[in-house]
Scaffold this active site. Structure first.
Site, PDB file in Angstrom:
ATOM      1  N   TYR A 393       1.120  -1.368   0.205  1.00  0.00           N
ATOM      2  CA  TYR A 393      -0.158  -0.265  -0.048  1.00  0.00           C
ATOM      3  C   TYR A 393       1.130   0.974   0.334  1.00  0.00           C
ATOM      4  O   TYR A 393       1.857   1.055   1.039  1.00  0.00           O
ATOM      5  CB  TYR A 393      -0.969  -0.220   1.695  1.00  0.00           C
ATOM      6  CG  TYR A 393      -2.355   1.021   1.062  1.00  0.00           C
ATOM      7  CD1 TYR A 393      -1.855   1.907  -0.054  1.00  0.00           C
ATOM      8  CD2 TYR A 393      -3.069   0.389   2.348  1.00  0.00           C
ATOM      9  CE1 TYR A 393      -2.950   3.127   0.298  1.00  0.00           C
ATOM     10  CE2 TYR A 393      -3.860   1.531   2.510  1.00  0.00           C
ATOM     11  CZ  TYR A 393      -3.916   3.416   1.222  1.00  0.00           C
ATOM     12  OH  TYR A 393      -4.957   3.295   1.335  1.00  0.00           O
ATOM     13  N   CYS A 394       0.512   1.545  -1.201  1.00  0.00           N
ATOM     14  CA  CYS A 394       1.383   3.131  -1.269  1.00  0.00           C
ATOM     15  C   CYS A 394       2.866   3.301  -0.954  1.00  0.00           C
ATOM     16  O   CYS A 394       3.512   2.831  -1.859  1.00  0.00           O
ATOM     17  CB  CYS A 394       0.856   4.126   0.202  1.00  0.00           C
ATOM     18  SG  CYS A 394       1.743   6.314   0.220  1.00  0.00           S
ATOM     19  N   ILE A 395       3.823   4.064  -0.652  1.00  0.00           N
ATOM     20  CA  ILE A 395       5.277   3.792  -0.278  1.00  0.00           C
ATOM     21  C   ILE A 395       5.582   1.969   0.166  1.00  0.00           C
ATOM     22  O   ILE A 395       6.871   1.759  -0.505  1.00  0.00           O
ATOM     23  CB  ILE A 395       5.809   4.330   1.037  1.00  0.00           C
ATOM     24  CG1 ILE A 395       7.639   4.131   0.400  1.00  0.00           C
ATOM     25  CG2 ILE A 395       5.187   4.049   1.986  1.00  0.00           C
ATOM     26  CD1 ILE A 395       8.111   5.893   1.298  1.00  0.00           C
ATOM     27  N   GLY A 397       4.134  -0.452  -1.052  1.00  0.00           N
ATOM     28  CA  GLY A 397       3.679  -1.093  -2.472  1.00  0.00           C
ATOM     29  C   GLY A 397       5.403  -0.621  -3.575  1.00  0.00           C
ATOM     30  O   GLY A 397       5.163  -1.346  -4.423  1.00  0.00           O
TER      31      GLY A 397
END
Length: 658
Positions: A393-395, A397
């Site tokens: 998720y987000c960073i 990812g």
């Protein structure tokens, strides 16, 4: 999301005395300093209006005119209003004095212009001044708009009914803005001027696009700050509340203001939620599970099954370390973790530590080897498998994508399938966060981290994200908390949003410089774990989720990222933004999503061929994930696996405050 509460609701927050102080206000601190006289009388020594011993007026002292006007009652109301205004002023004065003392003890700011906006504004105005015809047209346009405004105002003053356009800006939707011609003109003139200024800056030519965007961002911040809704004297809604409560709303507002200054240690930390209403592990982050591994970087949480059998391949979620993982488990009715368990997946979460100065040297290599690799090894050990699926998720990812490329170089195929929520790997069009990555700003960030012992304080990152949506995350609460005197709402999402984490200097500077600043990962120039990684070598099946209104990971930036990988990639676009677009339980029946199995060259082409579907994208993803998760096995009990349970979920790391 609603932030309103009746002004007669819960008692307002007030500053609490700090340990070792002579008192709670500026006077207390001055006394502790050694005899300095307080600048103002303490507000708690000032009698409340309702506590005054005012004898009941006699009939002769309470005249009522022929129209039934009660002079005594009006006099008493006026006295109460005056008293409360004085109380509010003294509360604010004491809070500001104490904040000034606290500021004097801190080192001076590195720069009065930390975002280096002055050169950007100079470039834009130089470009505009070189094109006088553009300025002339802009001035003519502004004059024309004001002529329309003055014409409407004159007609209304003459008693003529003037049809007003629907108000789209939620700052001015209250009917009070339109009931008075004065406030209506004030509102409309502000909107005309702000729109004109922002449009003028955006029209600058022969300017580097990033420089122009920085000037646009600064101008928007400026025009938002000067909205008449942000000032008591020009906000009819706040004035009405003050009149209706005889000034009590203003007293409560200044108490809120003082409490936020105290909470921020002399800096204004605007409350976005009633933080006392939530506790991690009690009424948020309550999904059943066990911490089955803990080391210096993360706790591994294995969640209890909700079905008799589960998919053979377990699922490991890597949340961003910028925030805490329980956005995926706020409440039972919107918990993605609970929902995934109910779909028959063995769910694990990597709960990152909230790093302190002892982790200042941790970088991407540490988060790769001690994070991605170690967590995946422990999941496979717990489940007795040689493979797993992963989510970033987000960073989280961004790190997972780089890890997949690192695994590709080593021939490591442990991750059977990977999913990315709002994650970027190509940062060329990464949105307004790019404005915070020029070298001038990076030096400012580095200085802040050095002063904090090698970590970025959580509030610093919160301030950055709040600035990206100033009207929603700053000014709306400024008006509600201080001008209206309302208690912040008991809103779990905003409680989570304020529960910030620190970041190690080595990791954060590499993230900003190498990824945002240089776009090294997309260009094949990023080194991690001793390997210069190439995303095109990743053949793992991937699922990318983006959100249409995401301002942190814009949908086109995520699409460009998806096209960097070399395997089978599915891209799905959800409605809403960075959080609500991801956390959208199917039972809520909210928003929509778009699906297109193809992945053409551009997002625009993808959208042309995409089909819209109502509601959450989770079922579509679940079906995709199930196809990569093997057959069914007996449900795995986290209390009975090879890894010994340490403590119940959500564990200890997530409870560490910054």
């Amino acid at each position: 999301m609603s932030r309103s509460k009746d002004t007669a609701g819960p008692s307002p927050r007030s500053p609490r005395p700090k340990a070792g102080r002579a008192g709670a206000g500026a006077s207390g601190k001055a006394a502790a300093k050694g005899g300095r006289k307080p600048a103002a009388r303490r507000t708690d020594e000032f009698p409340a209006a309702e506590a005054r011993q005012t004898p009941p007026p006699s009939a002769s002292a309470a005249p009522v005119d022929a129209a039934g006007f009660d002079f005594a009652a009006q006099r008493e109301a006026l006295e109460t209003l005056s008293m409360n205004i004085a109380r509010a002023a003294l509360t604010a004065q004491a809070a500001i004095a104490e904040a000034a003392m606290a500021s004097a003890e801190r080192p001076p700011q590195v720069s009065a212009d930390p975002m280096n906006m002055a050169p950007a504004m100079t470039s834009v105005f130089t470009s505009l001044s070189a094109r006088p015809e553009t300025l002339f047209r802009a001035q003519a346009d502004l004059f024309s708009r004001y002529m329309d405004l003055w014409s409407d105002a004159t007609r209304r003053a003459m008693g003529e009914a003037v049809e007003s356009a629907a108000v789209a800006d939620k700052r001015f939707r209250d009917p009070s803005w339109g009931e008075s011609p004065v406030f209506d003109v004030m509102r409309r003139s502000y909107l005309v001027t702000a729109d004109w200024m922002n449009g003028l800056i955006a029209s600058a030519e022969d300017v580097d696009p990033r420089t122009r965007r920085k000037a646009e961002f600064f101008t928007k911040l400026l025009t938002d700050a000067f909205s008449p809704s942000n000032f008591l004297a020009s906000n009819p809604v706040a004035l009405k509340a003050m009149a209706e409560t005889n000034g009590e709303s203003l007293v409560r507002g200044m108490q809120n203001f003082a409490a936020d200054l105290e909470r921020g240690g002399g800096k204004l930390a605007i409350s976005q939620a009633d933080y006392g209403q939530f506790e991690v592990g009690r009424n948020v982050a309550t999904a059943d599970g066990q911490v089955v591994w803990r080391d210096e970087l993360f706790e591994l949480i294995h969640y209890a099954p909700a079905t008799e059998t589960q998919h053979e391949i377990p699922l490991l979620i890597f949340p961003p370390w910028i925030n805490k993982f329980y956005i995926l488990d706020l409440r039972p009715e919107n918990s993605m973790i609970r929902w995934l368990s109910a779909q028959g997946f063995s769910v694990f979460v990597c709960s990152w530590i909230n790093p302190d100065r002892d982790k200042a040297h941790f970088g991407f290599d540490d988060y790769l080897e001690k994070g991605i690799y170690r967590a995946s090894e422990k999941v496979m050990e717990q489940c007795g498998t040689d493979a797993l699926s992963a989510v970033g998720y987000c960073i989280g990812g961004t790190l997972l994508g780089a890890a997949l490329a690192h695994m590709a170089e080593r021939g490591d195929k442990r991750i059977r399938a990977a999913t990315f929520f709002a994650a970027q790997h190509d940062f060329e069009q990464a949105g307004d966060l790019l404005l915070f990555t020029d070298e001038h700003w990076l030096r400012e960030i580095e200085q802040k981290m050095d002063e904090a012992g090698g970590v970025l304080p959580g509030q610093a990152m919160a301030d950055t994200f709040n600035a990206l949506r100033a009207n929603d995350l700053i000014w709306s609460f400024f008006v509600s908390n201080y001008l209206m005197g309302k208690t912040p709402p008991a809103f779990d999402l905003l409680f989570w949003n304020s529960d910030q984490t620190r970041m190690p200097k080595a990791l954060h500077m590499a993230y900003l410089r190498r990824l945002y600043g240089e776009n090294a990962l997309a260009r094949g120039e990023f080194e991690i774990g001793g390997v210069q990684v190439d995303l095109s070598k990743v053949k793992t099946p991937l699922y990318f989720q983006a959100s249409r209104e995401d301002h942190i990971a814009p949908m086109n930036s995520v699409y460009r990222s998806a096209r960097l990988f070399g395997g089978d990639v599915t891209y799905t676009l959800a409605g809403s933004g960075h959080i609500a677009g991801v956390v959208n339980h199917p039972d809520a029946a909210k928003y929509q999503h778009w699906i297109n199995e193809a992945l053409p060259d551009t997002l625009a082409e993808w959208q042309q061929g995409a089909k819209e579907h109502p509601g959450s994208w989770w079922p579509h993803w679940s079906a995709w994930l199930a196809g990569h998760s093997g057959g069914q096995v007996p449900a795995r009990d986290p209390r009975k696996g090879p890894l010994r349970p340490i403590e119940p979920a959500p564990g200890s790391y997530v409870k560490v405050k910054s």
